[in-house]
Design a protein around this motif. Structure first.
Motif, mmCIF file in Angstrom:
data_model
loop_
_atom_site.group_PDB
_atom_site.id
_atom_site.type_symbol
_atom_site.label_atom_id
_atom_site.label_comp_id
_atom_site.label_asym_id
_atom_site.label_seq_id
_atom_site.Cartn_x
_atom_site.Cartn_y
_atom_site.Cartn_z
ATOM 1 N N ASN A 170 -47.183 -91.148 -26.059
ATOM 2 C CA ASN A 170 -47.253 -90.177 -24.263
ATOM 3 C C ASN A 170 -46.464 -89.866 -23.933
ATOM 4 O O ASN A 170 -46.300 -88.484 -23.127
ATOM 5 C CB ASN A 170 -47.463 -91.786 -23.592
ATOM 6 N N VAL A 171 -45.097 -89.490 -24.469
ATOM 7 C CA VAL A 171 -43.860 -89.308 -23.698
ATOM 8 C C VAL A 171 -43.220 -87.970 -25.250
ATOM 9 O O VAL A 171 -43.298 -88.812 -25.857
ATOM 10 C CB VAL A 171 -42.967 -89.929 -23.393
ATOM 11 N N LYS A 172 -42.969 -87.044 -24.217
ATOM 12 C CA LYS A 172 -41.898 -86.021 -24.986
ATOM 13 C C LYS A 172 -40.849 -85.538 -24.616
ATOM 14 O O LYS A 172 -41.324 -85.348 -23.267
ATOM 15 C CB LYS A 172 -42.705 -85.145 -25.963
ATOM 16 N N ILE A 173 -39.443 -85.206 -24.129
ATOM 17 C CA ILE A 173 -39.151 -84.890 -23.807
ATOM 18 C C ILE A 173 -37.970 -84.116 -25.284
ATOM 19 O O ILE A 173 -37.993 -84.085 -25.908
ATOM 20 C CB ILE A 173 -37.796 -85.719 -23.464
ATOM 21 N N GLY A 174 -36.980 -82.840 -24.879
ATOM 22 C CA GLY A 174 -36.443 -81.690 -25.440
ATOM 23 C C GLY A 174 -35.859 -81.270 -24.622
ATOM 24 O O GLY A 174 -35.539 -80.489 -23.486
ATOM 25 N N LEU A 175 -34.436 -80.051 -25.427
ATOM 26 C CA LEU A 175 -34.172 -79.017 -24.625
ATOM 27 C C LEU A 175 -33.964 -77.750 -25.528
ATOM 28 O O LEU A 175 -34.271 -78.338 -27.617
ATOM 29 C CB LEU A 175 -32.304 -79.961 -24.791
ATOM 30 N N ALA A 176 -34.162 -76.841 -24.753
ATOM 31 C CA ALA A 176 -34.012 -75.394 -25.769
ATOM 32 C C ALA A 176 -33.399 -74.692 -24.917
ATOM 33 O O ALA A 176 -32.588 -74.921 -24.007
ATOM 34 C CB ALA A 176 -35.975 -75.057 -25.139
ATOM 35 N N SER A 177 -33.502 -72.847 -25.902
ATOM 36 C CA SER A 177 -32.310 -72.331 -25.309
ATOM 37 C C SER A 177 -32.857 -70.860 -26.281
ATOM 38 O O SER A 177 -33.405 -71.455 -26.967
ATOM 39 C CB SER A 177 -31.001 -72.922 -25.584
ATOM 40 N N ALA A 178 -32.811 -69.485 -25.061
ATOM 41 C CA ALA A 178 -33.183 -68.846 -26.075
ATOM 42 C C ALA A 178 -31.413 -67.923 -25.786
ATOM 43 O O ALA A 178 -31.209 -68.161 -24.640
ATOM 44 C CB ALA A 178 -34.244 -67.840 -25.236
ATOM 45 N N LEU A 179 -31.996 -66.678 -26.947
ATOM 46 C CA LEU A 179 -30.441 -66.215 -26.932
ATOM 47 C C LEU A 179 -29.492 -66.700 -26.435
ATOM 48 O O LEU A 179 -28.604 -66.198 -25.832
ATOM 49 C CB LEU A 179 -30.598 -64.836 -25.968
ATOM 50 N N PRO A 180 -29.103 -67.897 -27.152
ATOM 51 C CA PRO A 180 -27.523 -68.649 -27.429
ATOM 52 C C PRO A 180 -26.577 -68.135 -26.862
ATOM 53 O O PRO A 180 -25.966 -68.340 -26.888
ATOM 54 C CB PRO A 180 -27.938 -69.766 -28.034
ATOM 55 N N PHE A 181 -26.180 -67.174 -27.635
ATOM 56 C CA PHE A 181 -24.759 -66.460 -28.816
ATOM 57 C C PHE A 181 -24.655 -65.110 -28.116
ATOM 58 O O PHE A 181 -24.442 -63.575 -28.523
ATOM 59 C CB PHE A 181 -25.236 -65.917 -30.780
ATOM 60 N N LYS A 182 -25.769 -64.762 -27.154
ATOM 61 C CA LYS A 182 -26.199 -62.568 -26.149
ATOM 62 C C LYS A 182 -25.658 -63.576 -24.722
ATOM 63 O O LYS A 182 -26.407 -63.966 -23.931
ATOM 64 C CB LYS A 182 -26.869 -62.862 -26.768
ATOM 65 N N ASN A 183 -25.675 -62.101 -23.900
ATOM 66 C CA ASN A 183 -25.296 -62.560 -22.823
ATOM 67 C C ASN A 183 -26.655 -61.322 -22.325
ATOM 68 O O ASN A 183 -26.333 -60.900 -20.490
ATOM 69 C CB ASN A 183 -23.747 -62.217 -21.864
ATOM 70 N N SER A 184 -27.169 -60.434 -22.609
ATOM 71 C CA SER A 184 -28.009 -59.984 -22.237
ATOM 72 C C SER A 184 -29.222 -59.845 -23.160
ATOM 73 O O SER A 184 -28.739 -60.184 -24.926
ATOM 74 C CB SER A 184 -27.689 -58.721 -21.797
ATOM 75 N N PHE A 185 -30.258 -59.372 -22.662
ATOM 76 C CA PHE A 185 -31.564 -58.679 -24.064
ATOM 77 C C PHE A 185 -32.116 -57.711 -23.030
ATOM 78 O O PHE A 185 -33.087 -57.592 -22.468
ATOM 79 C CB PHE A 185 -32.420 -59.887 -23.619
#
Length: 794
Positions: A720-735
């Motif tokens: 019933n339960v899920k938790i997580g931690l996600a990130s996008a582009l962790p090594f850039k300051n612009s996209f």
């Protein structure tokens, strides 16, 4: 009674069904019917059905029932038979004296009711691993595995682990780099927001078709069909999905909540889906113009803030009238807004030593409301397993938009700039109404041939409430027919679709487009689960309102765009040869394809006499693409799940009239992505999503985006339960989500649109599901025909 695994049932029944004997070449008939559980009134899947000679009880032919409990045995010679049905856990049933003769070639067994029986099995344990993918005649089918569910929180996120499908930061869906994708759920049209409310645990498999078949609109880049599990529910259920941003420099959040109730023939679903996007955009444009009079170097930079939110309340009422008829009412209410504000700085340097600067503030606001009301009806016929569906939908969109420029400040000796402290405002109130009617009918001619046919009518009306002069209408009428023939290892589908489109804008244009679109696919099953498939299809792309409208729309002070009412529609002829293989549970495919495009639309830039760069869509005589495509879904030691996709193709552009400066006549394009999941102990998972698109070349320009990648860690607690931690582009300051570079004889133009981060974005993810009764079944309904898109979209 202990439960046997579903796979054990299928294998045992398949062995029974393989007992197929030769018979005479005289007249033959067909015996068909359905099997259901007398106690639950549900269909009995994979039941063995056998017919025997009445005179000596010798076995003649056998088959098994499908997912709907239906069966059909063809090529039955004239004679008298009896039919026996059996399934593990049920008592047998026998029908005597079935007569097949020249006067009675069809025998309908109607509905056969089986009664459950109880027996004791000490212990049976079966371990099996479903194939991750397989090739079907018109599509590729991907199984949703546990590791995919562990790292996905809704139906949209599951798509990241399907070859060729990509999601951006706002979870817009692309198939092989194209956005006009038809989304289906259990074969019925939906939209992206609908997938956000689907718990990943409810999904069994995902079917993907690149390009459209005869059943769907001819301009579709492909079809993605989400197949849900077939469990039914009674009682209350709920589901919550959250992705909470942990940084304020870039907020991308899509929460969803649902509450369901089911009892007997009635199912209700009330849900909420939201989208919240707050981030900074840095826009840079440079112009270099070359003329006989004077040359200019112009730089234009903007710092904007995008503030957007989208909220939708959905209601579905699904009612089964009886065994043959069901009806669904679906509606939603959707307020949303999209605001941009910031400052722009421009610098102009001319060859005549003129130099000027201009600074101004700008603000753009969109506040919109959309409503949908949809009624879907389904009727099943006993004869030939036929089915008729009717979908009727009404969609209405109302918006309030405004754009303001103020605090204009200029310095320098360039005389054509506006005066100090001037202000410019524009407002408009767009309105769109659409109605939609679609009819589909499918029937089985015999045990080898299936026939599909249908028709669709859609009417759309666009207008600006602030102006009586603007009224755009679009009328679309389409019909199709498809026949599928299956014989042993060969499956063939032939189809034809006809479309008529009328597109008109008062006092501007009135265009009629006609299309006849053939479709053909043949697949051959080789040894060892390998398949060879040949496909041919014709797609067409018709110009829209902004392509045809000749009104000039300013991009900024130095460039503008306009439409071309003389545009013709594009025609794409596509040939593809695909080879697929399965190695244990892994799946791989390689495809070679050739695409011939006629009247392909490119946006051509020209320098006007007053120094403005004007972009206008034009038809190009011919464009050819050919190349290879590799895709797969792989499992390594059951710990690492990898989904690679790589598309490589060569293009050739030829404009025989030679009206435009052709800078990019030939070249190579690449589209690639990689998804990977590493399963650790205690239901802990690590995931990586990587997406790369090579610059796409046109006759004067090329467009591209930066590489986009995501990292995540997720843990599942129970069911019933899920938790997580996600990130996008962790090594850039612009996209860079959009870049466009033109290179012509008279001008050069570079444009870069970037999202900037003061800290790379993180999300905390949470999912919880609950059901008080049996497992939930998500009922079917149709979606809207929403073509309104955000102005800033990736």
């Amino acid at each position: 009674m202990n439960n046997l695994s579903q796979l054990t049932k299928i294998l045992l029944l398949f062995l029974i069904a393989m007992l197929n004997f030769n018979h005479s070449k005289g007249q033959s008939g067909i015996i068909f019917g359905k099997i259901k559980n007398i106690e639950t009134n549900k269909p009995v899947m994979y039941a063995a059905v056998s017919i025997y000679e009445q005179n000596d009880s010798s076995l003649y032919l056998s088959t098994i029932t499908n997912d709907e409990g239906a069966f059909s045995i063809g090529q039955v010679k004239n004679g008298t038979y009896y039919l026996k049905t059996s399934c593990l856990g049920f008592n047998e049933s026998v029908i005597e004296n079935i007569l097949i003769s020249s006067n009675q070639q069809k025998y309908n067994c109607e509905t056969i009711e089986l009664k459950e029986k109880s027996f004791l099995i000490e212990e049976i344990q079966v371990t099996a691993n479903r194939a991750r993918g397989k090739s079907d005649n018109e599509k590729t089918i991907y199984t949703v595995k546990n590791e995919m569910k562990n790292t996905s929180y809704n139906g949209t996120e599951l798509l990241k682990y399907i070859p060729g499908i990509q999601l951006d930061l706002q979870k817009n869906i692309y198939l092989e780099g194209k956005s006009n994708v038809i989304i289906l759920v259990n074969g019925k049209e939906r939209d992206k927001n609908f997938l956000d409310q689907l718990n990943s645990e409810w999904i069994d498999r995902i079917e993907v078709s690149v390009g459209s078949s005869s059943k769907f609109d001819a301009d579709a880049a492909g079809i993605v069909n989400i197949i849900l599990k077939k469990d039914e529910n009674e009682g209350f259920g709920s589901s919550v999905n959250l992705d909470l941003p942990l940084t304020t420099s870039g907020i991308f959040s899509n929460p969803s909540y649902s509450l369901s109730y089911g009892k007997r023939k009635l199912n209700l679903l009330l849900s909420y889906t939201g989208g919240f996007y707050y981030f900074d955009i840095e826009s840079n444009r440079t112009y270099n113009t070359f003329s006989n009079n004077e040359d200019f170097d112009i730089s234009n930079s903007s710092a904007l803030k995008q503030k957007s939110w989208n909220q939708r309340i959905n209601l579905s009422i699904d009612y089964s009238i009886n065994k043959k008829n069901s009806i669904t009412f679906y509606s939603y209410y959707n307020p949303h807004k999209n605001n941009f504000d910031g400052k722009t700085e421009s610098e102009i340097i001319s060859s005549e030593s003129n130099h000027s600067n201009i600074n101004y503030s700008n603000n753009e606001k969109d506040r919109n409301t959309a409503n949908l009301y949809s009624l879907f009806y389904k009727h099943s016929f006993d004869k030939n397993f036929s089915e008729l569906t009717v979908d009727l939908s009404f969609y209405n969109f109302n918006g309030k938009s405004s754009y303001s420029v103020w605090d204009i400040n200029q310095k320098g000796n360039y005389s054509n700039l506006p005066t100090d402290n001037s202000e410019y405002n524009t407002k408009y109130h767009p309105n769109r109404f659409s109605n939609y009617l679609k009819l589909d009918y499918t029937t089985k001619v015999n045990d080898k041939i299936k026939l599909d046919l249908g028709s669709k009518f859609m009417y759309s009306n666009y207008k600006n409430k602030d102006s009586n002069d603007f009224k755009y209408t679009k009328k679309n009428l389409a019909s199709y027919i498809m026949a599928t023939y299956q014989h042993e290892k060969i499956v063939t589908t032939l189809g034809m679709r006809g479309e008529y489109l009328n597109s008109s804008l008062e006092e501007e244009f009135n265009k009629d487009y006609y299309s006849i679109l053939p479709y053909f696919v043949i697949s051959y099953k080789l040894k060892n689960n390998n398949t060879l498939k040949l496909n041919y299809k014709v797609l067409t792309f018709r110009p829209g309102l902004y392509d045809l409208n000749s009104a000039i729309i300013a991009n900024d002070l130095y460039s503008a765009k306009t439409g071309n009412p003389d545009l013709s529609m594009e025609h794409n002829n596509i040939f593809a040869l695909e080879y697929t293989t399965q190695i244990k549970s892994s799946y791989m495919a390689i495809e070679g394809y050739y695409e011939f495009k006629k009247n392909n639309i490119h946006h051509i830039g020209e320098l006007t006499s007053d120094g403005l760069i004007l972009f206008t869509p034009q038809n190009i005589e011919r464009e050819i693409n050919y190349g290879l495509k590799l895709s797969g879904s792989l499992s390594i030691l059951r710990l690492l799940h990898i989904v690679p996709f790589f598309k490589f193709y060569q293009y050739e552009i030829n404009n025989e009239a030679n009206l435009f400066y052709q800078n990019y006549k030939t070249g190579t394009n690449i589209n690639a992505s990689l998804s990977a999941i590493l399963m650790l102990k205690n239901n802990l998972s690590l995931s990586l999503i990587y997406q790369y698109t090579n610059p796409e070349y046109f006759i004067q320009n090329r467009t591209f985006t930066d590489v986009l990648y995501f990292l995540g860690i997720d843990k599942k607690f129970g069911n019933n339960v899920k938790i997580g931690l996600a990130s996008a582009l962790p090594f850039k300051n612009s996209f860079t989500y959009y870049a466009n570079k033109y290179n012509t004889e008279n001008f050069k133009f570079n444009q870069n649109e970037n999202i900037t981060f003061s800290a790379f974005p993180f999300w905390f993810k949470f999912s919880y599901s609950f059901n008080s009764g049996k497992k939930a079944k998500i009922k079917q309904w149709e979606n809207e025909m929403n073509e309104v898109k955000s102005k800033k979209i990736f």
